[in-house]
Scaffold this motif. Structure first.
Motif, PDB file in Angstrom:
ATOM      1  N   LEU A 262      36.113  37.602  36.452  1.00  0.00           N
ATOM      2  CA  LEU A 262      35.408  38.209  37.590  1.00  0.00           C
ATOM      3  C   LEU A 262      34.140  38.923  37.144  1.00  0.00           C
ATOM      4  O   LEU A 262      33.075  38.737  37.736  1.00  0.00           O
ATOM      5  CB  LEU A 262      36.328  39.198  38.319  1.00  0.00           C
ATOM      6  CG  LEU A 262      37.538  38.613  39.034  1.00  0.00           C
ATOM      7  CD1 LEU A 262      38.394  39.735  39.603  1.00  0.00           C
ATOM      8  CD2 LEU A 262      37.124  37.636  40.120  1.00  0.00           C
ATOM      9  N   TYR A 263      34.252  39.716  36.109  1.00  0.00           N
ATOM     10  CA  TYR A 263      33.116  40.501  35.633  1.00  0.00           C
ATOM     11  C   TYR A 263      31.945  39.612  35.214  1.00  0.00           C
ATOM     12  O   TYR A 263      30.794  39.881  35.551  1.00  0.00           O
ATOM     13  CB  TYR A 263      33.542  41.395  34.470  1.00  0.00           C
ATOM     14  CG  TYR A 263      32.405  42.196  33.911  1.00  0.00           C
ATOM     15  CD1 TYR A 263      31.930  43.312  34.599  1.00  0.00           C
ATOM     16  CD2 TYR A 263      31.787  41.832  32.722  1.00  0.00           C
ATOM     17  CE1 TYR A 263      30.856  44.057  34.111  1.00  0.00           C
ATOM     18  CE2 TYR A 263      30.716  42.569  32.220  1.00  0.00           C
ATOM     19  CZ  TYR A 263      30.254  43.672  32.920  1.00  0.00           C
ATOM     20  OH  TYR A 263      29.197  44.390  32.434  1.00  0.00           O
ATOM     21  N   HIS A 264      32.237  38.551  34.501  1.00  0.00           N
ATOM     22  CA  HIS A 264      31.169  37.706  33.955  1.00  0.00           C
ATOM     23  C   HIS A 264      30.664  36.642  34.927  1.00  0.00           C
ATOM     24  O   HIS A 264      29.779  35.860  34.581  1.00  0.00           O
ATOM     25  CB  HIS A 264      31.620  37.066  32.647  1.00  0.00           C
ATOM     26  CG  HIS A 264      31.861  38.074  31.573  1.00  0.00           C
ATOM     27  ND1 HIS A 264      30.853  38.824  31.029  1.00  0.00           N
ATOM     28  CD2 HIS A 264      32.998  38.486  30.975  1.00  0.00           C
ATOM     29  CE1 HIS A 264      31.341  39.649  30.130  1.00  0.00           C
ATOM     30  NE2 HIS A 264      32.643  39.458  30.085  1.00  0.00           N
ATOM     31  N   ASN A 265      31.224  36.609  36.138  1.00  0.00           N
ATOM     32  CA  ASN A 265      30.779  35.623  37.132  1.00  0.00           C
ATOM     33  C   ASN A 265      30.397  36.237  38.472  1.00  0.00           C
ATOM     34  O   ASN A 265      30.102  35.515  39.412  1.00  0.00           O
ATOM     35  CB  ASN A 265      31.864  34.557  37.332  1.00  0.00           C
ATOM     36  CG  ASN A 265      31.957  33.631  36.147  1.00  0.00           C
ATOM     37  OD1 ASN A 265      31.115  32.774  35.950  1.00  0.00           O
ATOM     38  ND2 ASN A 265      32.969  33.825  35.324  1.00  0.00           N
TER      39      ASN A 265
ATOM     40  N   GLN B 210      31.399  34.809  46.973  1.00  0.00           N
ATOM     41  CA  GLN B 210      31.368  36.229  47.305  1.00  0.00           C
ATOM     42  C   GLN B 210      32.711  36.878  46.963  1.00  0.00           C
ATOM     43  O   GLN B 210      32.766  38.037  46.570  1.00  0.00           O
ATOM     44  CB  GLN B 210      31.043  36.435  48.785  1.00  0.00           C
ATOM     45  CG  GLN B 210      30.730  37.858  49.152  1.00  0.00           C
ATOM     46  CD  GLN B 210      29.429  38.341  48.508  1.00  0.00           C
ATOM     47  OE1 GLN B 210      28.463  37.600  48.390  1.00  0.00           O
ATOM     48  NE2 GLN B 210      29.427  39.579  48.083  1.00  0.00           N
ATOM     49  N   SER B 211      33.796  36.113  47.086  1.00  0.00           N
ATOM     50  CA  SER B 211      35.126  36.677  46.808  1.00  0.00           C
ATOM     51  C   SER B 211      35.271  37.121  45.365  1.00  0.00           C
ATOM     52  O   SER B 211      36.064  38.017  45.054  1.00  0.00           O
ATOM     53  CB  SER B 211      36.221  35.663  47.166  1.00  0.00           C
ATOM     54  OG  SER B 211      36.207  34.568  46.268  1.00  0.00           O
ATOM     55  N   ILE B 212      34.504  36.550  44.455  1.00  0.00           N
ATOM     56  CA  ILE B 212      34.551  36.949  43.049  1.00  0.00           C
ATOM     57  C   ILE B 212      34.087  38.402  42.907  1.00  0.00           C
ATOM     58  O   ILE B 212      34.708  39.183  42.213  1.00  0.00           O
ATOM     59  CB  ILE B 212      33.656  36.037  42.182  1.00  0.00           C
ATOM     60  CG1 ILE B 212      34.198  34.623  42.188  1.00  0.00           C
ATOM     61  CG2 ILE B 212      33.573  36.572  40.756  1.00  0.00           C
ATOM     62  CD1 ILE B 212      33.258  33.625  41.550  1.00  0.00           C
ATOM     63  N   SER B 213      33.008  38.734  43.574  1.00  0.00           N
ATOM     64  CA  SER B 213      32.456  40.081  43.415  1.00  0.00           C
ATOM     65  C   SER B 213      33.217  41.125  44.230  1.00  0.00           C
ATOM     66  O   SER B 213      33.037  42.315  44.024  1.00  0.00           O
ATOM     67  CB  SER B 213      30.977  40.109  43.772  1.00  0.00           C
ATOM     68  OG  SER B 213      30.784  39.684  45.107  1.00  0.00           O
ATOM     69  N   GLU B 214      34.065  40.683  45.139  1.00  0.00           N
ATOM     70  CA  GLU B 214      34.811  41.623  45.966  1.00  0.00           C
ATOM     71  C   GLU B 214      36.166  41.989  45.398  1.00  0.00           C
ATOM     72  O   GLU B 214      36.779  42.946  45.828  1.00  0.00           O
ATOM     73  CB  GLU B 214      34.981  41.049  47.371  1.00  0.00           C
ATOM     74  CG  GLU B 214      33.665  40.952  48.119  1.00  0.00           C
ATOM     75  CD  GLU B 214      33.757  40.203  49.425  1.00  0.00           C
ATOM     76  OE1 GLU B 214      34.855  39.680  49.754  1.00  0.00           O
ATOM     77  OE2 GLU B 214      32.742  40.138  50.131  1.00  0.00           O
TER      78      GLU B 214
END
Length: 192
Positions: free
Chosen positions: A127-130, A187-191
């Motif tokens: 998640l952090y790196h994407n 967007q779900s990755i950053s949430e």
């Protein structure tokens, strides 16, 4: 995409379509530095344990080039490929989305790790790196914006993903895109 999002499977299907073989796939896994992995507490989920210079050098030397449909194609697959400065070298980017629970299930079924490692390293590092992907996707068509095809590996079959990827690579106009859905997945990755 994340662990077990079917990146290697898609790459293998693409080389078959392009009438090549698996030796023409550059796998990010081949560029791990064991020395750096050990120096980072056996953590395989960090960008700093990959020999990016060697990967970039191999890409530039074009040793694994596929000639097909009047194009030169280099297929590179891996879970951290959309990082700077490497991302500038890609003309086409395909992201395979998978949710956490499905990624975890697939990982534990095929290449198990300790649950704590998955929960504390695999998923958080992914998640952090994407997290920047949604912003990149939102800027497609703008100067410096990258177009990323997003495929949902939890809902689309292997064949559907392969067909969409082929059309995307070859710029075929009949590729059906769901821009809003693709943006929502990223967007779900950053949430999380």
């Amino acid at each position: 995409g994340a662990t077990r999002s079917r990146k290697s499977t898609l790459a293998k299907n693409l080389v078959k379509f392009f009438k090549s073989d698996e030796k023409h796939i550059m796998h990010l896994d081949d560029y791990f530095s064991l020395e750096l992995v050990f120096a980072n507490n056996n953590n395989w989920e960090l960008p700093k344990v990959i020999d990016w210079g060697e990967l970039k050098s191999d890409m530039n030397e074009q040793k694994l080039i596929i000639h097909s449909h009047g194009r030169k194609i280099i297929l590179v697959e891996g879970f951290l490929l959309f990082k700077e400065p490497l991302i500038c070298d890609f003309d086409k980017m395909i992201y395979l989305w998978v949710d956490k629970e499905e990624a975890k299930k697939r990982r534990m079924d095929t290449k198990p790790v300790k649950e704590e490692y998955f929960e504390n390293e695999v998923w958080p590092n992914f998640l952090y790196h994407n997290q920047h992907l949604a912003k990149m996707r939102a800027n497609k068509g703008k100067k410096g914006g990258n177009d990323i095809l997003v495929l949902d590996s939890t809902k689309e079959s292997e064949d559907e993903m392969t067909q969409k990827a082929i059309k995307f690579i070859l710029n075929q106009k009949d590729l059906e895109r769901y821009d809003n859905h693709e943006q929502e997945l990223l967007q779900s990755i950053s949430e999380e």
